[in-house]
Write a protein that holds these residues in place. Structure first.
Motif, PDB file in Angstrom:
ATOM      1  N   SER A   1      44.425  -4.086  64.875  1.00 31.73           N
ATOM      2  CA  SER A   1      44.142  -2.718  65.330  1.00 31.73           C
ATOM      3  C   SER A   1      42.857  -2.267  64.944  1.00 31.73           C
ATOM      4  O   SER A   1      42.208  -1.343  65.825  1.00 31.73           O
ATOM      5  CB  SER A   1      45.282  -2.040  64.928  1.00 31.73           C
ATOM      6  OG  SER A   1      45.599  -0.802  65.308  1.00 31.73           O
TER       7      SER A   1
ATOM      8  N   THR B   1      40.077  -0.737  67.399  1.00 28.69           N
ATOM      9  CA  THR B   1      39.540   0.639  67.194  1.00 28.69           C
ATOM     10  C   THR B   1      38.164   0.970  67.119  1.00 28.69           C
ATOM     11  O   THR B   1      37.241   1.488  67.805  1.00 28.69           O
ATOM     12  CB  THR B   1      40.514   1.420  66.165  1.00 28.69           C
ATOM     13  OG1 THR B   1      41.766   1.232  66.354  1.00 28.69           O
ATOM     14  CG2 THR B   1      40.003   2.901  65.977  1.00 28.69           C
TER      15      THR B   1
ATOM     16  N   ALA C   1      36.233  -0.168  70.190  1.00 25.39           N
ATOM     17  CA  ALA C   1      36.135   0.831  71.084  1.00 25.39           C
ATOM     18  C   ALA C   1      35.340   2.229  70.906  1.00 25.39           C
ATOM     19  O   ALA C   1      34.827   2.399  72.026  1.00 25.39           O
ATOM     20  CB  ALA C   1      37.862   1.124  71.274  1.00 25.39           C
TER      21      ALA C   1
ATOM     22  N   ALA D   1      41.622  -6.304  72.516  1.00 29.26           N
ATOM     23  CA  ALA D   1      42.828  -5.576  72.755  1.00 29.26           C
ATOM     24  C   ALA D   1      43.706  -6.846  73.438  1.00 29.26           C
ATOM     25  O   ALA D   1      45.041  -6.832  73.130  1.00 29.26           O
ATOM     26  CB  ALA D   1      42.798  -4.610  74.103  1.00 29.26           C
TER      27      ALA D   1
ATOM     28  N   TYR E   1      52.711   1.499  75.331  1.00 31.17           N
ATOM     29  CA  TYR E   1      51.501   1.622  74.699  1.00 31.17           C
ATOM     30  C   TYR E   1      50.486   0.206  74.571  1.00 31.17           C
ATOM     31  O   TYR E   1      49.466   0.820  74.773  1.00 31.17           O
ATOM     32  CB  TYR E   1      51.666   2.507  73.308  1.00 31.17           C
ATOM     33  CG  TYR E   1      51.971   3.762  73.272  1.00 31.17           C
ATOM     34  CD1 TYR E   1      50.783   4.729  73.353  1.00 31.17           C
ATOM     35  CD2 TYR E   1      53.076   4.370  73.528  1.00 31.17           C
ATOM     36  CE1 TYR E   1      50.901   6.072  73.407  1.00 31.17           C
ATOM     37  CE2 TYR E   1      53.356   5.611  73.333  1.00 31.17           C
ATOM     38  CZ  TYR E   1      52.189   6.770  73.602  1.00 31.17           C
ATOM     39  OH  TYR E   1      52.516   8.027  73.745  1.00 31.17           O
TER      40      TYR E   1
ATOM     41  N   ALA F   1      46.765  -0.165  76.505  1.00 37.72           N
ATOM     42  CA  ALA F   1      45.872   0.053  75.540  1.00 37.72           C
ATOM     43  C   ALA F   1      45.003  -1.305  76.387  1.00 37.72           C
ATOM     44  O   ALA F   1      43.710  -1.121  76.286  1.00 37.72           O
ATOM     45  CB  ALA F   1      46.150  -0.433  74.167  1.00 37.72           C
TER      46      ALA F   1
ATOM     47  N   THR G   1      43.095  -0.086  79.431  1.00 34.52           N
ATOM     48  CA  THR G   1      42.208   1.163  79.520  1.00 34.52           C
ATOM     49  C   THR G   1      40.811   0.878  79.846  1.00 34.52           C
ATOM     50  O   THR G   1      40.257   1.315  80.773  1.00 34.52           O
ATOM     51  CB  THR G   1      42.363   1.686  77.950  1.00 34.52           C
ATOM     52  OG1 THR G   1      43.609   2.208  77.765  1.00 34.52           O
ATOM     53  CG2 THR G   1      41.451   3.240  77.877  1.00 34.52           C
TER      54      THR G   1
ATOM     55  N   LEU H   1      41.374   4.772  73.962  1.00 35.35           N
ATOM     56  CA  LEU H   1      41.645   3.364  73.412  1.00 35.35           C
ATOM     57  C   LEU H   1      41.811   3.628  71.887  1.00 35.35           C
ATOM     58  O   LEU H   1      42.798   3.106  71.342  1.00 35.35           O
ATOM     59  CB  LEU H   1      40.964   2.179  73.584  1.00 35.35           C
ATOM     60  CG  LEU H   1      41.254   1.073  73.112  1.00 35.35           C
ATOM     61  CD1 LEU H   1      42.659   0.641  73.598  1.00 35.35           C
ATOM     62  CD2 LEU H   1      40.270  -0.101  73.815  1.00 35.35           C
TER      63      LEU H   1
ATOM     64  N   LEU I   1      44.974   5.710  71.298  1.00 40.88           N
ATOM     65  CA  LEU I   1      46.051   4.704  71.622  1.00 40.88           C
ATOM     66  C   LEU I   1      46.398   3.633  70.502  1.00 40.88           C
ATOM     67  O   LEU I   1      47.498   3.560  69.917  1.00 40.88           O
ATOM     68  CB  LEU I   1      45.901   3.768  72.715  1.00 40.88           C
ATOM     69  CG  LEU I   1      46.047   4.835  74.262  1.00 40.88           C
ATOM     70  CD1 LEU I   1      45.520   3.718  75.405  1.00 40.88           C
ATOM     71  CD2 LEU I   1      47.499   5.137  74.327  1.00 40.88           C
ATOM     72  N   GLU I   2      45.313   3.250  69.675  1.00 41.40           N
ATOM     73  CA  GLU I   2      45.644   2.312  68.787  1.00 41.40           C
ATOM     74  C   GLU I   2      46.244   2.979  67.412  1.00 41.40           C
ATOM     75  O   GLU I   2      47.161   2.724  66.742  1.00 41.40           O
ATOM     76  CB  GLU I   2      44.056   1.849  68.327  1.00 41.40           C
ATOM     77  CG  GLU I   2      43.686   0.783  69.103  1.00 41.40           C
ATOM     78  CD  GLU I   2      44.431  -0.299  69.087  1.00 41.40           C
ATOM     79  OE1 GLU I   2      45.059  -0.997  68.279  1.00 41.40           O
ATOM     80  OE2 GLU I   2      44.859  -0.785  70.470  1.00 41.40           O
TER      81      GLU I   2
ATOM     82  N   LEU J   1      49.769   3.303  68.348  1.00 39.49           N
ATOM     83  CA  LEU J   1      50.559   2.049  68.102  1.00 39.49           C
ATOM     84  C   LEU J   1      50.794   1.872  66.795  1.00 39.49           C
ATOM     85  O   LEU J   1      51.809   1.278  66.481  1.00 39.49           O
ATOM     86  CB  LEU J   1      49.542   0.959  69.036  1.00 39.49           C
ATOM     87  CG  LEU J   1      49.600   0.744  70.382  1.00 39.49           C
ATOM     88  CD1 LEU J   1      48.231  -0.356  70.593  1.00 39.49           C
ATOM     89  CD2 LEU J   1      51.147   0.132  70.746  1.00 39.49           C
TER      90      LEU J   1
END
Length: 122
Positions: free
Chosen positions: A6, A10, A13, A45, A72, A76, A79, A106, A109-110, A113
């Motif tokens: 994750s 992140t 992104a 992702a 989600y 992700a 995206t 993104l 979203l992480e 998540l």
């Protein structure tokens, strides 16, 4: 969901967002190097998707429900490719801005998540 995966998604992104944001600031459209960067983020992702599905298959469950988590997770993964197609349609600085915005989305979203999965689950 592994925190390392994750975090990788992140960070990549946000790096993509900064890079494409700079291109938008310089009045440049996305180019082949940006698309390579988008591919790297999308691959990260996809790795997260596979890792998460394996963990779900082994019986691990997100604290806030599997359906919400999968929604989600799929969002992700989609995206950056969606932004890539939109940037192809908009061959100006705004195409770069679209990808920059998608990188920030993104990253958010992480965070969500991680929250859905639950901090105690690792």
């Amino acid at each position: 969901m592994l925190v390392a995966v994750s975090l990788t998604v992140t960070v990549t992104a946000l790096l993509l967002a900064a890079w494409c944001g700079l291109a938008a600031y310089r009045d440049e459209p996305t180019n082949d190097r940006h698309f390579a960067g988008m591919a790297v983020v999308t691959l990260a992702a996809l790795v997260q998707l596979v890792v998460s599905l394996v963990q779900l298959g082994h019986g691990d469950r997100p604290e806030q429900g599997v359906a919400v988590f999968l929604g989600y997770l799929i969002g992700a993964v989609c995206t950056i490719p969606a932004a890539a197609f939109m940037s192809l349609a908009e061959r100006s600085r705004w195409g770069s801005a679209i990808v920059a915005a998608a990188g920030v989305i993104l990253a958010v979203l992480e965070l969500r998540l991680h929250d859905i999965w639950g901090a105690g689950h690792g």
